[in-house]
Design an enzyme around this catalytic site. Structure first.
Site, PDB file in Angstrom:
ATOM      1  N   ASN A 134      33.915  64.008  28.182  1.00 53.36           N
ATOM      2  CA  ASN A 134      33.301  63.757  26.865  1.00 53.36           C
ATOM      3  C   ASN A 134      33.461  62.271  26.540  1.00 53.36           C
ATOM      4  O   ASN A 134      34.017  61.518  27.330  1.00 53.36           O
ATOM      5  CB  ASN A 134      33.948  64.652  25.797  1.00 53.36           C
TER       6      ASN A 134
ATOM      7  N   ASP B 129      37.007  72.230  26.450  1.00 48.67           N
ATOM      8  CA  ASP B 129      37.241  73.646  26.121  1.00 48.67           C
ATOM      9  C   ASP B 129      36.991  74.538  27.331  1.00 48.67           C
ATOM     10  O   ASP B 129      37.488  75.657  27.391  1.00 48.67           O
ATOM     11  CB  ASP B 129      36.327  74.069  24.970  1.00 48.67           C
TER      12      ASP B 129
ATOM     13  N   LYS C 295      31.935  67.696  48.471  1.00 47.47           N
ATOM     14  CA  LYS C 295      30.851  67.272  47.577  1.00 47.47           C
ATOM     15  C   LYS C 295      29.686  68.273  47.671  1.00 47.47           C
ATOM     16  O   LYS C 295      29.205  68.542  48.781  1.00 47.47           O
ATOM     17  CB  LYS C 295      30.387  65.869  47.970  1.00 47.47           C
TER      18      LYS C 295
ATOM     19  N   PHE D  31      43.562  67.497  15.159  1.00 48.02           N
ATOM     20  CA  PHE D  31      42.320  66.884  14.709  1.00 48.02           C
ATOM     21  C   PHE D  31      41.247  67.970  14.736  1.00 48.02           C
ATOM     22  O   PHE D  31      41.348  68.914  15.524  1.00 48.02           O
ATOM     23  CB  PHE D  31      41.905  65.739  15.645  1.00 48.02           C
TER      24      PHE D  31
ATOM     25  N   LYS E 287      40.961  75.497  11.438  1.00 44.17           N
ATOM     26  CA  LYS E 287      41.849  75.018  12.508  1.00 44.17           C
ATOM     27  C   LYS E 287      43.274  74.857  11.994  1.00 44.17           C
ATOM     28  O   LYS E 287      44.239  75.132  12.710  1.00 44.17           O
ATOM     29  CB  LYS E 287      41.316  73.712  13.098  1.00 44.17           C
TER      30      LYS E 287
ATOM     31  N   LYS F 180      45.587  77.292  14.237  1.00 47.92           N
ATOM     32  CA  LYS F 180      46.335  76.593  15.285  1.00 47.92           C
ATOM     33  C   LYS F 180      47.766  76.250  14.851  1.00 47.92           C
ATOM     34  O   LYS F 180      48.449  75.490  15.524  1.00 47.92           O
ATOM     35  CB  LYS F 180      45.582  75.340  15.722  1.00 47.92           C
TER      36      LYS F 180
HETATM   37  O1  PMT Z   1      39.131  58.802  21.453  1.00 49.79           O
HETATM   38  P1  PMT Z   1      38.211  58.145  20.446  1.00 49.79           P
HETATM   39  O2  PMT Z   1      36.961  57.578  21.072  1.00 49.79           O
HETATM   40  O3  PMT Z   1      38.932  57.159  19.576  1.00 49.79           O
HETATM   41  O4  PMT Z   1      37.678  59.303  19.478  1.00 49.79           O
HETATM   42  C1  PMT Z   1      38.580  59.939  18.626  1.00 49.79           C
HETATM   43  C2  PMT Z   1      38.311  61.444  18.554  1.00 49.79           C
HETATM   44  C3  PMT Z   1      36.943  61.708  17.915  1.00 49.79           C
HETATM   45  C4  PMT Z   1      38.355  62.086  19.954  1.00 49.79           C
HETATM   46  C5  PMT Z   1      39.491  62.025  17.672  1.00 49.79           C
HETATM   47  O5  PMT Z   1      39.502  61.395  16.435  1.00 49.79           O
HETATM   48  C6  PMT Z   1      39.329  63.521  17.469  1.00 49.79           C
HETATM   49  O6  PMT Z   1      38.644  64.014  16.578  1.00 49.79           O
HETATM   50  N1  PMT Z   1      40.002  64.294  18.362  1.00 49.79           N
HETATM   51  C7  PMT Z   1      39.858  65.748  18.466  1.00 49.79           C
HETATM   52  C8  PMT Z   1      38.657  66.048  19.315  1.00 49.79           C
HETATM   53  C9  PMT Z   1      38.450  67.523  19.533  1.00 49.79           C
HETATM   54  O7  PMT Z   1      38.388  67.937  20.657  1.00 49.79           O
HETATM   55  O8  PMT Z   1      38.401  68.255  18.447  1.00 49.79           O
HETATM   56  P2  PMT Z   1      38.259  69.862  18.409  1.00 49.79           P
HETATM   57  O9  PMT Z   1      37.823  70.152  17.004  1.00 49.79           O
HETATM   58  O10 PMT Z   1      37.388  70.339  19.511  1.00 49.79           O
HETATM   59  O11 PMT Z   1      39.718  70.370  18.700  1.00 49.79           O
HETATM   60  C10 PMT Z   1      40.624  70.689  17.646  1.00 49.79           C
HETATM   61  C11 PMT Z   1      42.019  70.293  18.014  1.00 49.79           C
HETATM   62  O12 PMT Z   1      42.466  71.103  19.110  1.00 49.79           O
HETATM   63  C12 PMT Z   1      42.236  68.861  18.453  1.00 49.79           C
HETATM   64  O13 PMT Z   1      43.452  68.406  17.903  1.00 49.79           O
HETATM   65  C13 PMT Z   1      42.309  68.942  19.966  1.00 49.79           C
HETATM   66  O14 PMT Z   1      43.141  67.909  20.494  1.00 49.79           O
HETATM   67  C14 PMT Z   1      42.952  70.299  20.159  1.00 49.79           C
HETATM   68  N2  PMT Z   1      42.627  70.980  21.414  1.00 49.79           N
HETATM   69  C15 PMT Z   1      41.366  71.436  21.671  1.00 49.79           C
HETATM   70  C16 PMT Z   1      41.115  72.131  22.835  1.00 49.79           C
HETATM   71  C17 PMT Z   1      42.183  72.366  23.745  1.00 49.79           C
HETATM   72  N3  PMT Z   1      41.989  73.006  24.881  1.00 49.79           N
HETATM   73  N4  PMT Z   1      43.410  71.906  23.462  1.00 49.79           N
HETATM   74  C18 PMT Z   1      43.656  71.228  22.326  1.00 49.79           C
HETATM   75  O15 PMT Z   1      44.795  70.800  22.065  1.00 49.79           O
END
Ligand code: PMT
Length: 414
Positions: A219, A288, A298, A337, A351, A355
């Site tokens: 991503n 995810d 490959k 986040f 969340k 979480k």
């Molecule tokens: O890295 P930058 O370019 O500075 O951009 C910053 C950002 C946009 C990546 C950051 O600010 C941000 O929003 N990070 C969370 C991105 C995300 O995947 O969000 P989500 O809503 O899909 O996930 C929710 C939370 O679960 C997040 O804290 C994520 O780290 C966590 N997660 C998600 C999936 C997973 N398998 N494990 C996790 O821990």
């Protein structure tokens, strides 16, 4: 804006730009919030707002030169000692350049050079879009930020020179709010030491999920947000472990980085580091889904098709940390986040609950000045006590505001 009465001294340095008239409104907001404000203006600043205006608002003679002020024969030293915080508004390209290089050739530049480094210093730039974007100005702004100067970033809009673009002074409420915030965090010095000696685990960056030895699913995360948090936490005296996916960024000073590539590796590294941690902040954009069976060779275009790419869900790191936060009889503080394009706050609250987080940073990723890859971010901080929407600010400033909120919670809980 913070309504708290602070009763502290703010020195406002006004420079010569059309936005100087808005400095009057900033001054009024600071006075309403309980600050005592004094003004020092450049000679060009006086062309836009005259000393009669400042004296009328401040109720005392306002120095406009290094010479001839009744209150002190060395006004730059007097003012720099008197101030609890210093705000430059509007900060012109010229004054930013003088600050970055240490030139002291008038009242304002001499005063700014004389301000002790521990006092909060803020600049609110305003200028023509090309002057703002010029390499010289950008470099000067970076230099000042690196020295701890808080930059209330200019916004995009219709500028006085008729250009459209960045360079418009930030909203007066945001500027006054930033000053009050800086004064508040200084006033709450006890709570602002809450990170000293604590261990902070930060996840940052993207993950790469291998399809075959040369291809992967990823991503647009650059890692900037998570690295800014790690850097700021280290500066506040925390021991920081940064579990990072692949990025182009350098390891921030004082931070231990653990490099990982995939979601599975990030999970293992984060769970292992969590045992020692007091606080976990999950800023990483973790995939995810991951290919169920990555190929060990490959894939060939001719006979192997994408529909054979079976995906399986990755383990959720944040949810795992949330469920483990009281393991071993220790209470850890967990921050997630939520990167959302719609229903930001409602989805972020889900969340927070699902979480096991103490706080969620709701990140609006639908805007170009926010989220993945950008230098600025637009977020709201959500917790059981409510929602705080922050203005668009640099990721370093977002990191500082997030850590302020964590420190306040830890201080209250202690
Ligand atoms: O890295 P930058 O370019 O500075 O951009 C910053 C950002 C946009 C990546 C950051 O600010 C941000 O929003 N990070 C969370 C991105 C995300 O995947 O969000 P989500 O809503 O899909 O996930 C929710 C939370 O679960 C997040 O804290 C994520 O780290 C966590 N997660 C998600 C999936 C997973 N398998 N494990 C996790 O821990």
């Amino acid at each position: 804006m913070n309504e708290k009465t602070v009763d502290l001294h703010v020195l406002m340095c006004v420079c010569g730009g059309i936005a100087a008239y808005k400095a009057v409104e900033v001054l009024r907001l600071l006075q309403k919030a309980g600050c005592e404000v004094r003004v020092a203006s450049t000679q060009d600043g006086l062309r836009f707002v005259g000393s009669a205006t400042w004296e009328g608002l401040v109720h005392r003679p306002t120095p406009t030169s290094l010479y001839g002020w009744a209150e002190s024969s060395i006004p730059h030293i007097y003012l720099s000692e008197w101030a609890d915080a210093v705000l430059v508004v509007p900060a012109t390209a010229n004054t930013l350049a003088k600050m970055a290089t240490g030139i002291a050739d008038d009242l304002v530049s001499s005063t700014l050079l004389a301000v002790p480094s521990e006092k909060p210093m803020l600049v609110a730039p305003a200028m023509n879009v090309h002057m703002w974007r010029s390499a010289a100005t950008q470099q000067n702004v970076e230099t000042l930020k690196a020295r701890g100067v808080r930059v209330v970033m200019p916004v995009e809009g219709h500028l006085a020179c008729d250009a459209i673009g960045e360079g418009k002074l930030a909203a007066v409420e945001d500027i006054a709010g930033a000053v009050l915030e800086a004064l508040g965090s200084r006033e709450d010095a006890d709570s602002s030491r809450a990170l000293v000696g604590r261990t902070v685990l930060v996840t940052a960056g993207p993950t790469h999920e291998a399809i075959d030895p040369v291809r992967y699913i990823a991503n647009r995360s650059s890692g900037k947000m998570g690295y800014a948090i790690a850097e700021q936490a280290a500066r506040r005296g925390a021991k920081v472990v940064l579990v990072s996916g692949p990025t182009m960024l350098d390891v921030p000073e004082g931070v231990r980085r653990v490099d990982v590539v995939s979601a599975a590796e990030m999970y293992d590294a984060a769970v292992a580091a969590f045992d020692e941690a007091d606080i976990a902040i999950c800023a990483a954009a973790v995939a995810d889904y991951t290919p169920a069976k990555p190929a060990d060779h490959k894939l060939k275009k001719a006979y192997e098709h994408l529909d054979m790419l079976e995906l399986v869900e990755t383990r959720d790191i944040l949810a795992a940390l949330g469920s483990l936060k009281e393991a071993g009889g220790k209470r850890r503080y967990v921050v997630g986040f939520a990167a959302e394009t719609d229903d930001l706050i409602a989805n972020a609250f889900k969340k927070l609950e699902h979480k096991g987080c103490d706080l969620v940073v709701a990140n609006d990723v639908s805007r170009t000045d926010s989220g993945f890859g950008s230098d600025t971010n637009h977020v709201s901080l959500l917790s059981a006590s409510g929602v705080e929407e922050l203005p668009t600010m640099t990721k370093t400033e977002v990191a500082a505001r997030l850590l302020d909120a964590i420190e306040r919670s830890l201080f209250i809980a202690s």
